[in-house]
Design an enzyme around this catalytic site. Structure first.
Site, short mmCIF file in Angstrom:
data_model
loop_
_atom_site.label_atom_id
_atom_site.label_comp_id
_atom_site.label_asym_id
_atom_site.label_seq_id
_atom_site.Cartn_x
_atom_site.Cartn_y
_atom_site.Cartn_z
N ASN A 1 22.77 5.40 -40.35
CA ASN A 1 23.24 4.28 -41.16
C ASN A 1 22.38 4.10 -42.41
O ASN A 1 22.86 3.70 -43.46
CB ASN A 1 23.26 2.98 -40.36
N LYS B 1 20.93 -10.85 -26.69
CA LYS B 1 20.38 -9.56 -26.26
C LYS B 1 19.07 -9.77 -25.51
O LYS B 1 18.85 -9.18 -24.45
CB LYS B 1 20.17 -8.65 -27.47
N VAL C 1 25.80 -5.59 -25.33
CA VAL C 1 26.47 -6.88 -25.54
C VAL C 1 26.51 -7.17 -27.04
O VAL C 1 26.05 -6.38 -27.85
CB VAL C 1 25.77 -8.03 -24.76
N ASP D 1 30.09 -7.16 -17.13
CA ASP D 1 30.39 -8.04 -18.26
C ASP D 1 30.50 -9.47 -17.73
O ASP D 1 30.63 -9.68 -16.53
CB ASP D 1 31.69 -7.62 -18.95
N MET E 1 31.87 -0.52 -27.18
CA MET E 1 30.81 0.46 -26.97
C MET E 1 30.49 0.62 -25.49
O MET E 1 30.42 1.74 -24.98
CB MET E 1 29.55 0.05 -27.74
N SER F 1 22.85 -1.81 -33.20
CA SER F 1 23.02 -0.95 -34.36
C SER F 1 22.18 -1.44 -35.53
O SER F 1 22.01 -0.72 -36.50
CB SER F 1 24.49 -0.87 -34.75
N HIS G 1 21.31 4.61 -29.58
CA HIS G 1 22.33 4.22 -30.54
C HIS G 1 23.49 5.20 -30.48
O HIS G 1 23.42 6.31 -31.02
CB HIS G 1 21.73 4.16 -31.96
N GLU H 1 21.38 8.55 -31.36
CA GLU H 1 20.03 8.36 -31.87
C GLU H 1 19.20 7.71 -30.77
O GLU H 1 19.56 6.65 -30.27
CB GLU H 1 20.05 7.47 -33.12
P1 NAD Z 1 32.11 -5.97 -28.32
O1 NAD Z 1 32.20 -7.34 -28.87
O2 NAD Z 1 33.31 -5.13 -28.28
O3 NAD Z 1 31.54 -6.07 -26.83
C1 NAD Z 1 30.49 -6.90 -26.42
C2 NAD Z 1 30.69 -7.22 -24.95
O4 NAD Z 1 29.55 -7.87 -24.44
C3 NAD Z 1 31.89 -8.14 -24.67
O5 NAD Z 1 32.70 -7.50 -23.70
C4 NAD Z 1 31.26 -9.40 -24.12
O6 NAD Z 1 32.06 -10.01 -23.15
C5 NAD Z 1 30.00 -8.83 -23.51
N1 NAD Z 1 28.93 -9.79 -23.30
C6 NAD Z 1 28.52 -10.78 -24.10
N2 NAD Z 1 27.49 -11.44 -23.52
C7 NAD Z 1 27.25 -10.87 -22.35
C8 NAD Z 1 26.31 -11.10 -21.30
N3 NAD Z 1 25.42 -12.08 -21.38
N4 NAD Z 1 26.36 -10.28 -20.22
C9 NAD Z 1 27.26 -9.29 -20.13
N5 NAD Z 1 28.16 -9.04 -21.09
C10 NAD Z 1 28.17 -9.82 -22.18
O7 NAD Z 1 30.93 -5.28 -29.13
P2 NAD Z 1 30.68 -3.71 -29.39
O8 NAD Z 1 31.32 -3.32 -30.65
O9 NAD Z 1 30.96 -2.96 -28.14
O10 NAD Z 1 29.11 -3.71 -29.68
C11 NAD Z 1 28.15 -3.82 -28.66
C12 NAD Z 1 26.81 -3.40 -29.19
O11 NAD Z 1 26.88 -2.06 -29.69
C13 NAD Z 1 26.32 -4.22 -30.37
O12 NAD Z 1 24.94 -4.35 -30.29
C14 NAD Z 1 26.71 -3.39 -31.57
O13 NAD Z 1 25.89 -3.66 -32.69
C15 NAD Z 1 26.46 -2.01 -31.03
N6 NAD Z 1 27.18 -0.93 -31.72
C16 NAD Z 1 28.48 -1.11 -32.08
C17 NAD Z 1 29.15 -0.06 -32.71
C18 NAD Z 1 30.59 -0.20 -33.09
O14 NAD Z 1 31.08 0.60 -33.91
N7 NAD Z 1 31.33 -1.15 -32.54
C19 NAD Z 1 28.49 1.14 -32.95
C20 NAD Z 1 27.16 1.28 -32.55
C21 NAD Z 1 26.53 0.24 -31.92
#
Ligand code: NAD
Length: 716
Positions: A501, A408, A401, A344, A325, A430, A451, A463
């Site tokens: 959702n 978070k 993250v 990151d 994301m 999400s 979102h 959103e």
């Molecule tokens: P992901 O696991 O692909 O990425 C998370 C990233 O955060 C990783 O690169 C990790 O290294 C990094 N991270 C972890 N701790 C950290 C910190 N302290 N500082 C900086 N970076 C850090 O996850 P994602 O799928 O990209 O999801 C991220 C967020 O988006 C979540 O809250 C998820 O619920 C939300 N989301 C995901 C989707 C989806 O379809 N994947 C859709 C909407 C919302």
């Protein structure tokens, strides 16, 4: 000479007149009932005059005429077939009377000439178009077709293949394209448009008398043999069939058949054909839905108008978390020229995030859709980093993250300490409550949810979640930021699942329930695709990931346990337990692979059988397509109505638009609330009844029954 509310007529000397469209009290001209009536009066007056040598048509606005007034459609389209045909023929008689005036006419097209506006211009003898103008016939995208003689005149001015393309694909065309197609006669710089059009008028006025060739062509059948006509139509037949069969949109097929038949006819008969099949499209449920979508888009745009100034202010963005994301959000920002810091804890993740952006840009470059300079500029706008340097000058920061509240919270409070006081802080969670994440922040009023949907660069909806403490300025800035990213923001109340959702969950639960009752998941996919969804629920779960899908259901079960408790025989959970996680591991409901051409392929997963059997206590059984559709759609419709009643969003327009953009809700239905209006609550209640024993998801609320009794609708 004539001064109305929409049109005025003035003398230019030398026997030349100017007819100017200049709608009083409006920014634009429309060809509505008022304008048509005045045009009729102008025609009648002109017919009584002598000594007129020519007439110039201009607009006093920044646009020529943007089309009919869509607000009038509902009343007009509810006329009986007969009355609708006779009204359309009557409107045609105005354009015909203008076309038949005993002196030449030239239209000077500035800004936009769309739909009825272009049809007006086509009834003139010649058209001169500003270099910066755009013209087109968008009617098909509203489920109808041009019926003021537009299909007839265009097919006689442009090569038939091009005319069909313009009508059936509803595109907007540049001056160059219009000139090449023969739809306009000349192109002029905006400042020279009027002079150039006058020049054309003088030229035509000094021609020897008698109907010039250009008029004869418009009155005669299309100059092509039946074979040539069939050849020109052939490429569009498949496309029109596809729209009708897969997307339930029949207007293109009806228009194509009508235009083909009308090619062999002179003007009057051709227009009679155009008019005769018009009620078939105008009175269709599909047209009502597509027109509603257009009106919803306009209504939502209007909501954003007050923030226009904010949108002009430059924004420096920061994203923390460079996963699926975060990487996508940064890339989407950079595409719109927003400078963005991407942070990151892992260099590997930063590399992955940037590599994905690079891969997409390379593809654009190869396809010739982007220059090398532009690719560099987009990449240059993303600043990858492992530390928080520079965040003290960021205007809006998004946390993306991992979905872990402890991580978070820690990331958010560290971010808040770095950000300047005016900055907006946002979370892309999400499933967590924005208001819960706000606890512990110093400035919870500057905190909101943003979102995004996956994949971010493709998905048009965001959103904007209003937490308990989020203040109006924060919401306005977050909304302006989303608009700057070229996406559509919808402000949503902070509730489990937010809007999209939450609404899709009863549909997915119905899928799980139906499978547990013995249904074949592939039969469900086929039924829902045939119903008009871009993919069926089993395929959708494979794309989302079975583990993620199961987690979303848990969030909803925790939030709305009384109505949507944990399901007993849950195929998603069973698959997740067995590591059958969907596309990301190559196996879910389907086995996913890529063929030699790099195209994604998908076949049913044979290893699913024992897992299926384990969640089907009564064994397998068949369900009809209608049973499948009722099981899945009804709880989704009820949940949508609930969301509006609970003010999860403030308007029906936002709700339906969010489902369209966030879920790919079938366009021909318009959206859940439009579908309820169109179907009628009585019918929905009737169809819920035999399923009510399945639980509260199939039980309409008193408020819904009340709407049924009073006949109240979501849209007027
Ligand atoms: P992901 O696991 O692909 O990425 C998370 C990233 O955060 C990783 O690169 C990790 O290294 C990094 N991270 C972890 N701790 C950290 C910190 N302290 N500082 C900086 N970076 C850090 O996850 P994602 O799928 O990209 O999801 C991220 C967020 O988006 C979540 O809250 C998820 O619920 C939300 N989301 C995901 C989707 C989806 O379809 N994947 C859709 C909407 C919302």
């Amino acid at each position: 000479m004539f001064q109305g509310e929409a049109i005025r007529l003035s003398a230019l000397g030398d026997g030349l007149l100017e007819m100017t469209f200049d709608r009083q009290g409006s920014q634009v001209n429309v060809l509505d009932g008022r304008a048509l009536q005045e045009w009729r009066e102008v025609n009648a007056w002109l017919a009584t005059q002598t000594g007129i040598r020519g007439l110039l048509v201009t607009s006093a606005k920044d646009v020529f005429i943007v089309g009919a007034d869509i607000g009038e459609f509902a009343a007009i389209f509810s006329l009986s077939d007969e009355a609708l045909v006779s009204r359309t023929l009557d409107a045609n008689s105005i354009l015909n009377a203008f076309e038949d005036l005993p002196f030449p006419t030239v239209a000077a097209i500035n800004g936009y000439a769309l739909g009825g506006g272009l049809e007006m211009a086509l009834s003139a003898d010649a058209r001169v178009m500003s270099e910066s103008a755009r013209i087109g016939l968008p009617e098909i995208s509203l489920g109808i077709y041009p019926a003021y003689g537009g299909t007839v005149r265009l097919a006689r001015l442009a090569p038939l293949g091009q005319a069909l393309d313009w009508v059936l694909n509803a595109g907007m065309h540049t001056a160059r394209e219009a000139l090449d197609a023969g739809v306009v006669d000349a192109v002029a710089a905006p400042a020279q448009l009027r002079d150039e059009a006058l020049h054309w008028l003088r030229k035509l006025a000094s021609d020897p008398p008698g109907p010039p060739q250009r008029r004869l062509r418009k009155l005669a059948p299309v100059a092509a043999s039946p074979y040539e006509i069939a050849q020109a139509a052939a490429p569009f037949r498949r496309q029109a069939q596809d729209a009708e069969e897969r997307r339930h949109l029949p207007a293109a097929r009806i228009a194509l058949e009508m235009i083909q038949a009308a090619c062999a006819c002179p003007r009057a008969q051709a227009q009679a054909l155009e008019t005769a099949s018009f009620p078939q499209v105008a009175k269709s449920a599909q047209a009502a839905a597509l027109i509603r979508i257009f009106q919803n888009e306009q209504a939502v745009k209007k909501l954003h108008r007050p923030g226009a100034a904010l949108r002009e202010t430059p924004v420096r963005a920061g994203v923390t978390g460079a996963g699926i994301m975060g990487g996508g959000i940064a890339y989407a920002c950079a595409l719109k020229g927003i400078s963005v810091r991407l942070r990151d804890v892992s260099q590997k993740q930063l590399d992955v995030g940037l590599a994905e952006a690079r891969r997409q840009l390379e593809r654009q470059l190869k396809g010739g859709r982007m220059t090398a300079e532009r690719v560099q500029a987009v990449l240059g706008a993303i600043h990858p980093q492992l530390d928080g340097a520079g965040f003290e000058s960021v205007d809006l920061a998004i946390e993306a993250v991992v979905e872990d509240p402890a991580v978070k919270r820690q990331v958010l409070s560290e971010l808040e300490r770095r950000l300047p006081a005016h900055a907006v802080l946002a979370t892309n969670t999400s499933s967590l409550r924005v208001s819960d994440l706000a606890q512990g922040l110093q400035r919870p009023q500057r905190f909101a949810g943003l979102h995004f949907f996956n994949p971010v660069p493709m998905m048009p909806l965001v959103e904007v979640i209003r937490g308990e403490h989020t203040d109006a300025d924060t919401l306005a800035r977050a909304t302006a930021f989303v608009l700057k990213m070229g996406k559509t923001p919808v402000v949503v109340r902070d509730c489990p699942g937010f809007l999209v959702n939450r609404v899709v969950t009863p549909y997915l639960r119905a899928f799980i329930r139906l499978v547990s009752l013995g249904a074949d998941p592939y039969a469900i996919d086929r039924a829902m695709v045939a119903y008009g969804w871009p993919m069926g629920p089993a395929h959708l779960e494979d794309v989302v990931g079975l583990d993620t899908g199961a987690r979303v259901l848990d969030v909803i079960a925790a939030g709305y346990g009384e109505r949507m408790p944990v399901l007993e025989h849950d195929i998603l959970r069973r698959m997740a337990e067995h590591g059958v996680l969907g596309q990301k591991v190559g196996a879910g409901f389907y086995l996913h692979a890529t063929d030699a051409q790099g195209k994604a392929t998908r076949v049913p997963n044979p290893a699913l059988a024992p897992l299926l059997a384990s969640v089907q206590p009564a064994g397998a059984r068949d369900f009809t397509a209608q049973e499948i559709v009722d099981h899945l759609m009804l709880p989704m419709l009820l949940e949508s109505a609930r969301c509006l009643q609970e003010q999860v969003v403030s308007t029906a327009a936002e709700l339906d638009l969010a489902l369209l953009l966030g879920l790919g809700y079938p366009r021909y239905l318009g959206g859940a609330l439009q579908q309820i209006d169109q179907t009628g609550w009585d019918e929905i209640l009737r169809r819920c009844e035999p399923l009510a024993h399945l639980g509260p998801e199939y039980q309409p609320t008193p408020a819904m029954r009340d709407m049924a009794r009073s006949g109240r609708r979501f849209f007027n």
